[in-house]
Design an enzyme around this catalytic site. Structure first.
Site, short mmCIF file in Angstrom:
data_model
loop_
_atom_site.label_atom_id
_atom_site.label_comp_id
_atom_site.label_asym_id
_atom_site.label_seq_id
_atom_site.Cartn_x
_atom_site.Cartn_y
_atom_site.Cartn_z
N SER A 678 0.76 -1.25 0.04
CA SER A 678 -0.03 0.09 0.03
C SER A 678 0.93 1.14 0.03
CB SER A 678 -0.88 -0.03 1.22
OG SER A 678 -0.42 -0.13 2.30
N LYS A 721 -5.81 3.41 9.31
CA LYS A 721 -4.91 4.34 8.64
C LYS A 721 -5.20 5.80 8.95
CE LYS A 721 -2.93 1.12 5.21
NZ LYS A 721 -2.86 0.65 3.97
#
Ligand code: ADP
Length: 774
Positions: A678, A721
């Site tokens: 990611s 996140k």
């Protein structure tokens, strides 16, 4: 008078036959005999000894005694107490009674002396017979065992066959008639033959005796040994008071079995084992094994069960009271209850709570058990590698025990507990079989009504158990297991949520555990925030709980020591109790910079920001990577680099840059290694910025995977996140388009502070992150 005739006193012997050359002693008690003895002593110490035909006759007449006897020399006379006399005599020669001269006061008889002639000395027959007799006698000695072996040596020296026969005869243990028969053989050859036949016969008998003797002896030995040992054991047990104990123990088991309301097959098995126990005895090793087994059977909840609380309202109340948030889990339990109310036979769902540590997975499970009125058991699967840990070892193994499922059921004490299988993602298989396979059987509602543990060897019904599993990540959960479970994600908490949990649950819980009354220790909100932000870094609240506990302990000490009434825990108090702040979140740079981009990463411990720095320098096209990088991240760096080389013209980058420059990517910070694809978009953005010297907005964070064609692919852990970005002071986050659905799970407080930009292509990312020069 014929020289072969002699007048001598006579003693009739009872049960004794004396042979010539034989030395023996016997006791004399009868008056007549003593007188005869005295007479003999007076004359020439010679006496005629012959046997009575019947030993029991006290006053024998002439016809009651054998005619053939032996003339003996009296060697010694010993007076014994009473009127008895012990005589030692030596046989001299055969003689036959010819006439009884007087009967009173003792027998006086005339005898004919029968001395052996010399006729036998060169008779081969006699010689042969004599030798055979010696051999046989040798054998006889060995068999009988009660004649000294040296005797045979004495015999060897004898040349006279008659004497040999008499001597051998005197040693043989023969019946009186047989002895008499031999004595009456005046002819030597005839005597030898007679003796040989008697000897052979005796040897046969001895052999037989011995044969029987060995058998009987063996048998007796064995029986005796067993008997002896058993008696000894009994004595020991009695001494220890165990014999009684044994019986009591049997009775106790019997009672327990009949009272236990066991299913039929279980009861049969228990009784069978009890029967075996009777034979082995409770204190033997085997007895110990059987007892353990019986204890297991008796301790298991074959029938016991608790009554479910089906009152939806009260269940909801309990769940809400005990946990903040965790809405999905609570809703799912209410749904289950509603469905169960409709259909009575509903099987328990298998929920899998997935999330980072400390977010309350275990404690909500406990709470569910409490709300539903079920017993609670917990078993950790972390590190379980062996199938036998789930399903047990066969009883034949030394020290075998049931598997953990049965173990848990014993602890549960009811057949419908809530069974928490913790850390299902940390289980692994090896050569001993895959525990996941065994677990599948446990969780499969089609099969688990007859779950068979290797140790118990009985079917146990697990169909009423409500299983809840937990995992930190789904990636390592075995696929077939995953398919059978209903996954509920329990993600980390925002600072606000943590504040609520801390105020409403953790602090009251700790205060109560420490016995501190209300209003004695009061935490200010800012102090709690300080704890959350500067003393813990986690998705859950486990460290926070520990910090709170530590502060409460210190506050109690202060109350006691300084006699305070109460303590207000403020930010300064926190600092003085816990020391300097441990964590400072990287507040992002206040400045826009070239080649510096904030990414977002997800680790097992929650989310974090991930700054990426890129520097470009003259060189020959090397791509260098440094920092805490995993393999997957290196791959995405290379993919991004290739994408830039292929599309450099689009971004105002010199087309031959890869020949003249080196690119260095560095991911600073982070004791926790970060890995995952990611960071792809972050690295591409940083590289492009470094190459075209355009600055990157300092308040933007991003996450997403990149392909060679510049597509942005979805990522996981968006909530974690987002929380990390929010904490770091970011206001815009760029996320993959496909993650749009996950925005629903983001807490409102976070969503209201962050601007989300959805990107399906790297161009969208760059447009929003990079500042144009002009
Ligand atoms: P996990 O099993 O997810 O690792 P735990 O269940 O052990 O976490 O939770 C750690 C501690 O945090 C427990 O004391 C629990 O009561 C508390 N806790 C976690 N989440 C909550 C919540 N939502 N409400 C109240 N307490 C919570």
């Amino acid at each position: 008078m014929d020289k072969n005739l002699k007048v001598l006193p006579l003693i009739p012997l009872r049960g004794i036959t004396v042979f010539p050359y034989m030395v023996l002693h016997f006791d004399v008690g009868r008056k007549k005999s003593i007188l005869a003895l005295e007479e003999a002593m007076l004359v020439d110490q010679k006496i005629f000894l012959t046997a009575q035909k019947e030993a029991k006759i006290e006053e024998p007449e002439e016809e009651d005694i054998f005619e053939t006897g032996t003339i003996c020399n009296i060697k010694q006379i010993l007076k014994l107490p009473g009127d008895t006399v012990r005589v030692l005599v030596e046989g001299e020669t055969r003689a036959v009674l010819k006439e009884c001269i007087s009967k009173d006061p003792f027998f006086k008889v005339e005898v004919e002396i029968l001395e052996d002639g010399e006729e036998c000395s060169d008779n081969k027959n006699c010689e042969a017979l004599a030798r055979t007799i010696k051999d046989k006698f040798d054998e006889y000695i060995k068999l009988s065992g009660n004649i000294p072996v040296e005797t045979i040596i004495t015999l060897d020296e004898l040349n006279n066959c008659g004497r040999l026969a008499d001597t051998v005869s005197s040693y043989l243990m023969l019946k009186q008639e047989k002895r008499q028969e031999i004595l009456e053989c005046y002819d030597i050859e005839e005597r030898l033959k007679k003796l040989l036949s008697v000897l052979v016969n005796e040897i046969e008998i001895l052999k037989l005796e011995r044969k029987i003797g060995v058998k009987v002896k063996n048998k007796i030995d064995k029986v005796q040994k067993e008997y002896y040992l058993k008696e000894q054991l009994k004595a020991i047990q009695e001494e220890l008071g165990e014999d009684d104990e044994d019986k009591k123990e049997m009775k106790r088991y019997k009672n327990k079995i009949s009272k236990a309301k066991l299913p039929k097959d279980v009861k049969d098995k228990a009784l069978y084992e009890l029967d075996r126990l009777k034979n082995t005895g409770t204190y033997s090793a085997e007895g110990g094994v059987i007892r353990t087994y019986l204890d297991w059977i008796l301790d298991l909840p074959w029938n016991a069960q608790t009554k479910d609380n089906l009152e939806i309202k009260s269940v909801r109340e309990i769940l809400e009271k005990e946990h903040y948030g965790l809405k999905d889990v609570k809703d799912r339990i209410i749904e289950y209850l509603a469905a169960k109310k409709m259909s009575k036979s509903l099987k328990g769902p298998i929920l899998c709570l997935v999330g980072p540590p400390g977010v309350g997975k275990t404690s909500i499970a406990k709470s569910i058990a409490h709300a539903l009125n079920r017993n609670f058991v917990r078993m950790s699967l972390g590190g379980v590698r062996d199938e036998a840990e789930i399903r047990g070892h066969r009883k034949t193994y030394v020290g075998a025990i049931p598997g953990r499922i049965i173990y848990g059921m014993k602890q549960a004490k009811s057949k419908n507990p809530l069974f928490l299988l913790d850390e299902i993602d940390k289980m692994s298989g090896d050569f001993r079989g895959d525990p996941a396979d065994a677990l599948l059987e446990v969780l499969d509602s089609e099969q688990n009504s007859t779950f068979r543990d290797h140790y118990l060897e009985l079917d146990f019904d697990l169909s009423n158990v409500m299983f809840i599993t937990t995992a930190n990540t789904l990636e390592t959960v075995p696929r077939p297991l995953f398919d059978r479970m209903e996954v509920i994600e329990v993600s980390g908490y925002t600072s606000e949520e943590k504040l609520h949990i801390c105020k409403e649950h953790l602090i009251p819980k700790e205060l109560e555990q420490n016995g501190v009354g209300d209003n004695k220790i009061i935490f200010s909100d800012s102090a709690i925030y300080k704890l959350i932000d500067s003393y813990t870094r986690e998705s859950g609240v486990r460290s926070l709980e520990r910090r709170v506990a530590s502060i409460i302990r210190k506050a109690i000490a202060e109350i006691m020591e300084k006699g305070r009434k109460n303590i207000n825990v403020t930010v300064t108090k926190v600092k003085s109790y816990l020391g300097p702040e441990i964590f400072t979140y990287d507040k992002v740079d206040k400045e826009d910079k070239v080649g510096v981009v904030t990414g977002m990463a997800w680790t097992g411990y929650g989310g974090d920001t991930l700054p990426v720095e890129v520097s470009v320098m003259p060189g020959n096209g090397k791509l260098q990577l440094t920092g805490q990088l995993g393999d997957v991240m290196k791959e995405s760096a290379k993919t991004g680099y290739s994408y830039i080389r292929a599309n450099s013209h689009k971004y105002g980058i010199e087309s031959g840059f890869y020949k003249n420059y080196d690119v260095h990517i560095h991911v600073p910070e982070g004791a926790v290694p970060k890995d995952g694809p990611s960071a792809g978009v972050t690295m591409v953005t940083a590289m492009i910025s470094a190459l075209n010297k355009n600055k990157v907005k300092h308040n933007v964070a991003m996450t997403g995977e990149i392909t060679l064609t510049g597509r942005v692919l979805p990522i996981g852990g968006l909530k974690e996140k987002s929380l990390a970005a929010y904490r770091a002071g970011i206001d815009t986050v760029i996320i993959p388009m496909e993650n749009e659905k996950d925005l629903l799970k983001i807490p409102k407080t976070v969503k209201s502070k962050l601007k989300y930009i959805l990107a399906d292509n790297i161009d969208t990312v760059l447009e929003n992150a990079i500042l144009r020069d002009n």
